[in-house]
Design a protein around this motif. Structure first.
Motif, PDB file in Angstrom:
ATOM      1  N   ASP A  77     -14.982 -25.243  18.982  1.00  0.00           N
ATOM      2  CA  ASP A  77     -13.743 -24.553  18.660  1.00  0.00           C
ATOM      3  C   ASP A  77     -13.154 -24.069  19.986  1.00  0.00           C
ATOM      4  OD1 ASP A  77     -15.369 -22.456  19.359  1.00  0.00           O
ATOM      5  OD2 ASP A  77     -15.384 -21.504  17.391  1.00  0.00           O
ATOM      6  N   THR A  78     -12.086 -23.309  19.936  1.00  0.00           N
ATOM      7  CA  THR A  78     -11.420 -22.921  21.179  1.00  0.00           C
ATOM      8  C   THR A  78     -12.333 -22.121  22.099  1.00  0.00           C
ATOM      9  OG1 THR A  78      -9.269 -22.907  20.086  1.00  0.00           O
ATOM     10  CG2 THR A  78      -9.439 -21.703  22.149  1.00  0.00           C
ATOM     11  N   LEU A  79     -13.111 -21.204  21.523  1.00  0.00           N
ATOM     12  CA  LEU A  79     -13.995 -20.374  22.341  1.00  0.00           C
ATOM     13  C   LEU A  79     -15.013 -21.231  23.087  1.00  0.00           C
ATOM     14  CD1 LEU A  79     -14.984 -17.620  23.287  1.00  0.00           C
ATOM     15  CD2 LEU A  79     -16.324 -17.441  21.170  1.00  0.00           C
ATOM     16  N   SER A  80     -15.679 -22.124  22.383  1.00  0.00           N
ATOM     17  CA  SER A  80     -16.682 -22.961  23.045  1.00  0.00           C
ATOM     18  C   SER A  80     -16.025 -23.957  23.995  1.00  0.00           C
ATOM     19  CB  SER A  80     -17.548 -23.692  22.013  1.00  0.00           C
ATOM     20  OG  SER A  80     -16.760 -24.508  21.172  1.00  0.00           O
ATOM     21  N   ALA A  81     -14.835 -24.454  23.655  1.00  0.00           N
ATOM     22  CA  ALA A  81     -14.140 -25.399  24.537  1.00  0.00           C
ATOM     23  C   ALA A  81     -13.775 -24.741  25.864  1.00  0.00           C
ATOM     24  CB  ALA A  81     -12.893 -25.942  23.851  1.00  0.00           C
ATOM     25  N   VAL A  82     -13.321 -23.488  25.803  1.00  0.00           N
ATOM     26  CA  VAL A  82     -13.011 -22.745  27.032  1.00  0.00           C
ATOM     27  C   VAL A  82     -14.271 -22.576  27.877  1.00  0.00           C
ATOM     28  CG1 VAL A  82     -12.356 -20.474  27.932  1.00  0.00           C
ATOM     29  CG2 VAL A  82     -11.011 -21.529  26.110  1.00  0.00           C
ATOM     30  N   SER A 191     -26.428 -19.783  10.204  1.00  0.00           N
ATOM     31  CA  SER A 191     -25.231 -20.553  10.531  1.00  0.00           C
ATOM     32  C   SER A 191     -24.018 -19.632  10.662  1.00  0.00           C
ATOM     33  CB  SER A 191     -24.968 -21.597   9.446  1.00  0.00           C
ATOM     34  OG  SER A 191     -23.722 -22.222   9.632  1.00  0.00           O
ATOM     35  N   PHE A 192     -23.224 -19.860  11.699  1.00  0.00           N
ATOM     36  CA  PHE A 192     -22.072 -18.989  11.940  1.00  0.00           C
ATOM     37  C   PHE A 192     -21.069 -19.027  10.792  1.00  0.00           C
ATOM     38  CE2 PHE A 192     -22.928 -19.654  16.698  1.00  0.00           C
ATOM     39  CZ  PHE A 192     -23.687 -18.494  16.752  1.00  0.00           C
ATOM     40  N   ASP A 193     -20.803 -20.194  10.245  1.00  0.00           N
ATOM     41  CA  ASP A 193     -19.814 -20.287   9.170  1.00  0.00           C
ATOM     42  C   ASP A 193     -20.224 -19.443   7.968  1.00  0.00           C
ATOM     43  OD1 ASP A 193     -18.082 -21.949  10.542  1.00  0.00           O
ATOM     44  OD2 ASP A 193     -19.026 -23.788   9.825  1.00  0.00           O
ATOM     45  N   VAL A 194     -21.504 -19.496   7.613  1.00  0.00           N
ATOM     46  CA  VAL A 194     -21.998 -18.712   6.477  1.00  0.00           C
ATOM     47  C   VAL A 194     -21.933 -17.223   6.798  1.00  0.00           C
ATOM     48  CG1 VAL A 194     -23.986 -18.240   5.002  1.00  0.00           C
ATOM     49  CG2 VAL A 194     -23.493 -20.588   5.708  1.00  0.00           C
ATOM     50  N   ALA A 269     -18.052 -11.938  21.843  1.00  0.00           N
ATOM     51  CA  ALA A 269     -16.837 -12.598  21.348  1.00  0.00           C
ATOM     52  C   ALA A 269     -17.152 -13.522  20.182  1.00  0.00           C
ATOM     53  CB  ALA A 269     -16.173 -13.375  22.478  1.00  0.00           C
ATOM     54  N   ARG A 270     -18.259 -14.265  20.273  1.00  0.00           N
ATOM     55  CA  ARG A 270     -18.642 -15.172  19.185  1.00  0.00           C
ATOM     56  C   ARG A 270     -18.938 -14.408  17.905  1.00  0.00           C
ATOM     57  NH1 ARG A 270     -17.257 -19.575  17.984  1.00  0.00           N
ATOM     58  NH2 ARG A 270     -18.197 -20.893  19.588  1.00  0.00           N
ATOM     59  N   MET A 271     -19.578 -13.248  18.047  1.00  0.00           N
ATOM     60  CA  MET A 271     -19.948 -12.457  16.868  1.00  0.00           C
ATOM     61  C   MET A 271     -18.865 -11.441  16.510  1.00  0.00           C
ATOM     62  SD  MET A 271     -22.724 -13.977  16.283  1.00  0.00           S
ATOM     63  CE  MET A 271     -23.306 -13.056  14.873  1.00  0.00           C
ATOM     64  N   SER A 272     -17.644 -11.644  16.986  1.00  0.00           N
ATOM     65  CA  SER A 272     -16.542 -10.712  16.699  1.00  0.00           C
ATOM     66  C   SER A 272     -16.320 -10.485  15.201  1.00  0.00           C
ATOM     67  CB  SER A 272     -15.251 -11.192  17.369  1.00  0.00           C
ATOM     68  OG  SER A 272     -14.904 -12.501  16.950  1.00  0.00           O
ATOM     69  N   PRO A 273     -16.518 -11.479  14.320  1.00  0.00           N
ATOM     70  CA  PRO A 273     -16.349 -11.177  12.893  1.00  0.00           C
ATOM     71  C   PRO A 273     -17.297 -10.100  12.379  1.00  0.00           C
ATOM     72  CG  PRO A 273     -16.306 -13.551  13.258  1.00  0.00           C
ATOM     73  CD  PRO A 273     -16.725 -12.926  14.546  1.00  0.00           C
ATOM     74  N   LEU A 274     -18.453  -9.923  13.032  1.00  0.00           N
ATOM     75  CA  LEU A 274     -19.358  -8.842  12.642  1.00  0.00           C
ATOM     76  C   LEU A 274     -18.987  -7.542  13.342  1.00  0.00           C
ATOM     77  CD1 LEU A 274     -22.920 -10.500  12.629  1.00  0.00           C
ATOM     78  CD2 LEU A 274     -21.194 -10.439  10.833  1.00  0.00           C
ATOM     79  N   ARG A 489      -1.133 -16.827  21.653  1.00  0.00           N
ATOM     80  CA  ARG A 489      -2.592 -16.741  21.556  1.00  0.00           C
ATOM     81  C   ARG A 489      -3.129 -17.090  20.164  1.00  0.00           C
ATOM     82  NH1 ARG A 489      -0.417 -11.856  21.136  1.00  0.00           N
ATOM     83  NH2 ARG A 489      -1.216 -10.378  19.593  1.00  0.00           N
ATOM     84  N   ALA A 490      -2.400 -16.760  19.102  1.00  0.00           N
ATOM     85  CA  ALA A 490      -2.899 -17.040  17.750  1.00  0.00           C
ATOM     86  C   ALA A 490      -3.050 -18.539  17.528  1.00  0.00           C
ATOM     87  CB  ALA A 490      -1.959 -16.431  16.708  1.00  0.00           C
ATOM     88  N   GLU A 491      -2.066 -19.296  17.974  1.00  0.00           N
ATOM     89  CA  GLU A 491      -2.128 -20.743  17.826  1.00  0.00           C
ATOM     90  C   GLU A 491      -3.212 -21.338  18.718  1.00  0.00           C
ATOM     91  OE1 GLU A 491       0.793 -24.662  18.324  1.00  0.00           O
ATOM     92  OE2 GLU A 491       1.598 -22.633  18.543  1.00  0.00           O
ATOM     93  N   PHE A 492      -3.470 -20.703  19.840  1.00  0.00           N
ATOM     94  CA  PHE A 492      -4.481 -21.213  20.759  1.00  0.00           C
ATOM     95  C   PHE A 492      -5.888 -20.952  20.230  1.00  0.00           C
ATOM     96  CE2 PHE A 492      -7.267 -20.283  24.467  1.00  0.00           C
ATOM     97  CZ  PHE A 492      -7.265 -21.536  25.055  1.00  0.00           C
ATOM     98  N   TRP A 493      -6.172 -19.724  19.775  1.00  0.00           N
ATOM     99  CA  TRP A 493      -7.542 -19.385  19.372  1.00  0.00           C
ATOM    100  C   TRP A 493      -7.889 -19.908  17.982  1.00  0.00           C
ATOM    101  CZ3 TRP A 493     -10.866 -18.027  22.890  1.00  0.00           C
ATOM    102  CH2 TRP A 493     -10.410 -17.414  24.054  1.00  0.00           C
ATOM    103  N   ARG A 494      -6.931 -19.981  17.089  1.00  0.00           N
ATOM    104  CA  ARG A 494      -7.127 -20.562  15.755  1.00  0.00           C
ATOM    105  C   ARG A 494      -8.377 -20.033  15.045  1.00  0.00           C
ATOM    106  NH1 ARG A 494      -5.245 -24.792  18.861  1.00  0.00           N
ATOM    107  NH2 ARG A 494      -3.266 -25.682  18.164  1.00  0.00           N
ATOM    108  N   GLY A 495      -8.558 -18.732  15.079  1.00  0.00           N
ATOM    109  CA  GLY A 495      -9.655 -18.123  14.343  1.00  0.00           C
ATOM    110  C   GLY A 495     -11.006 -18.184  15.023  1.00  0.00           C
ATOM    111  N   ALA A 496     -11.097 -18.741  16.228  1.00  0.00           N
ATOM    112  CA  ALA A 496     -12.383 -18.780  16.934  1.00  0.00           C
ATOM    113  C   ALA A 496     -12.853 -17.376  17.285  1.00  0.00           C
ATOM    114  CB  ALA A 496     -12.266 -19.625  18.201  1.00  0.00           C
TER     115      ALA A 496
END
Length: 643
Positions: A77-82, A191-194, A269-274, A489-496
């Motif tokens: 995703d965008t985060l890992s691609a960066v 799993s991150f998605d779950v 940053a990866r665990m931002s949803p938590l 930024r919203a279009e760039f990160w796309r929920g990552a």
């Protein structure tokens, strides 16, 4: 996949067949591996972050135990691609630089293999699709960092630094491991998605952990952050970072710029949803990050080793990244991570070029007056300095200013604390950066005549990577601003990266434009730091000595790094040795050996010696023994039966 696995292939060939194929071939396979990976990463960045084609590539089952199963999958995703693009491009330039820097070393294939393996481990970490795979990459960079820091294993100081880095990171990793267990306990998944899909539903869950009843996500996120503190050398778990300078300079650049130390920032940053549902944990992240930014900057002001100054600068800049994440400006934190990778790698490799020119001298007090002799190194190091100190319009100006503006816009007590310490750290950063520049390049030469006679510019294999890193230090901020933290930024990160609308500090910056003073205060204090450094080290070079003499306690406190090493040595190291000695001498030797194997063998020996004394060889001794035995038997028959 090429962006991830080509460095591993290069490491395998150079590591196992380096002696067979020789130094030059080892250079080629490792540099080619990371170079092609960088090209693939740039394409991946465009395809994923710009074109929006995020995907998860499933490779195989990573771990299966009962009902639990973790896949080995690459998450793009965008985060890992960066992260993949930043890691591979900077690592490629460091690999090429290392060819020249390590040209006289006996273990070049091994060194190049370690560099490539380190790059692969970091790539595995940032492309992980679950916490188990992420932990694999996490421990991988920890292991290879031990090998790289202690690469010159004949130096006791290098061995000690490697062990220190390994042990301090294990402390943080224990917290990270507990955090992974807590995540699995809450979500029954790795799993991150779950996990991310169920995060909102667990927002109000409470648990009892080690007798402590509290908010489940807060406990979980703090444990995860403890892991990040160790890997990213935050306050209290930072002591390994400056000692890591014992490794060769390319190691310092790789560890401190694009890999390892940025892993903690990536994790948050990866665990931002938590973290978004754990505001207390975010406050902890903010306070620790801001405190680290200030603490490390104060120490950098009085250090004299050129690499250690830059190392404390890394520690301080990581604090900026963390407090950006702590005020929910994760995008600003990752933006600063990306720009920092370019200018910090540039500064470390430029320092290596200075050391190369100065016949291995690292003390800036023994330099001076060399800018005309190494003009390329001087120019690129100036560019790195301008980027680090946030001078317009270099890379650090765009990212650091957004971090500070977001902290102020957060409008919280922790945010204001971070802004205040961040501004102070910006002043100190400018001061110690220009102090390093003035003492290294300007003034009268302070090195001995022999050293000055041999000052020379580095070869092209070292200066070309410096030039390319300088381009990144100039343009990375300008090119990335709108994508990372701007209106797009919203279009760039796309929920990552997940940010609750009520927490979005970057949105507040754009909606409520900061006051002129807030916006330009970082630049003002940076210029102030430059002016103070110029006064003290160019106009009035007697002032530093007079200040140190006037405030010896403060000077020694900073010079000795706030005495953290001494404190830890007193509290933990010496007591650990005392406890170990007690268990060894009192428990193992005094009890187990005495009454166990050693005791039994000693008793058997004593009995055997006394029994052997009876076996004298004289007939009357044997006759006497027979009479005594016969008397005993007769007595038993007579008195035993009578009883």
């Amino acid at each position: 996949m090429a962006a991830v696995f080509l460095p591993l292939l290069g490491a395998f060939i150079a590591g196992f067949f380096g002696r067979l194929i020789g130094d030059r071939a080892s250079h080629i396979v490792t540099c080619l591996g990371v170079g092609l990976a960088a090209l693939a990463a740039i394409f991946t960045f465009y395809d994923v972050a710009i074109a929006g084609h995020s995907e998860v590539v499933n490779l195989t089952t990573f771990l299966s135990s009962g009902t639990f199963e973790a896949q080995w999958a690459l998450r793009f995703d965008t985060l890992s691609a960066v992260m993949v693009m930043t890691v591979t491009t900077v690592s490629t330039l460091i690999h090429i630089y290392a060819v020249g820097y390590m040209s006289h070393d006996d273990g070049q294939p091994r060194f190049m293999a370690y560099l490539s393996l380190f790059t692969f481990a970091m790539l595995m970490l940032v492309t992980a699709d679950n916490l188990v795979q992420l932990f694999f990459g996490w421990e991988g960079v920890g292991l290879v960092s031990y090998l790289l820091i202690g690469f010159w294993f004949k130096k006791p100081s290098a061995n000690a630094a490697a062990i220190k880095a390994f042990i301090v990171n294990r402390i943080g990793d224990f917290g990270f491991l507990l955090g992974i267990f807590a995540v699995f306990f809450l979500f029954d998944a790795a799993s991150f998605d779950v996990i991310f899909g169920a995060a909102e539903g667990k927002a109000d869950t409470e648990v009892t952990f080690f007798g402590i009843h509290g908010h489940a996500l807060t406990i979980t996120c703090i444990l995860l952050f403890i892991g990040a503190m160790g890997k990213s050398a935050q306050l209290f778990l930072h002591t390994w970072l400056p000692d890591a300078m014992e490794g060769p300079t390319p190691v310092s650049a790789l560890i401190h710029a694009a890999t390892m130390v940025t892993a903690g920032v990536f994790l948050v940053a990866r665990m931002s949803p938590l973290f978004e549902y754990a505001p207390t944990a975010l406050t902890v992240v903010t306070v620790i990050g801001a405190s680290t930014a200030f603490f490390a900057a104060t120490i950098g002001c009085v250090q004299n080793d050129i690499k250690r100054i830059i190392a404390y600068s890394t520690c301080s800049q990581l604090g900026y990244m963390f407090f950006a994440c702590g005020v929910s400006a994760y995008q600003a934190g990752i933006f600063h991570l990306m720009t920092h990778a370019w200018f910090k790698a540039l500064l470390f490799l430029s320092a290596g070029s200075v050391i190369h020119a100065m016949s291995a001298e690292q003390d800036i007090r023994k330099m001076g007056g060399i800018w005309r002799l190494i003009p390329v190194t001087f120019t690129v190091m100036m560019i790195g300095n301008l980027a680090l100190t946030g001078i317009p319009f270099f890379a650090g100006y765009f990212s650091k200013d957004m971090v500070l503006e977001a902290a102020h816009a957060a409008g919280t007590g922790a945010g204001n604390y971070a802004f205040a310490l961040g501004i102070t750290a910006a002043f100190l950063t400018s001061f110690y950066s220009w102090r390093l520049t003035f003492l290294t390049f300007f003034g009268a030469p302070r090195a001995n005549h022999h050293t000055m006679e041999h000052v020379h510019e580095s070869p092209l294999v070292m200066t070309i990577p410096l030039g390319l890193l300088a381009l990144g230090a100039i343009f990375a901020g300008f090119l990335g601003y709108d994508l990372f933290v701007g209106e797009g930024r919203a279009e760039f990160w796309r929920g990552a990266i997940a940010v609750l609308e009520s927490h979005d500090a970057i949105a507040r910056v754009h909606e409520h434009h900061p006051a002129i003073l807030i916006k330009y205060l970082p630049l003002i204090v940076s210029l102030g730091g430059l002016g103070l450094a110029y006064l003290m080290y160019i106009k009035r070079p007697d002032l530093p000595g007079r200040l140190a003499a006037a405030f010896p306690g403060v000077y020694q406190f900073l010079l000795n790094k706030w005495y953290f090493d001494e404190l830890y040595d007193f509290l933990f190291v010496k007591n650990a040795f005392r406890l170990g000695s007690l268990f060894w001498k009192g428990g193992d030797t005094g009890i187990i050996d005495r009454f166990g194997p050693d005791g039994l063998s000693a008793a058997t020996g004593v009995f055997a010696r006394r029994l052997g004394a009876v076996q004298s060889g004289f007939l009357y001794h044997y006759a006497f023994a027979m009479i005594v035995g016969l008397a005993a038997i007769v007595s038993w028959f007579v008195f035993g039966r009578a009883g």
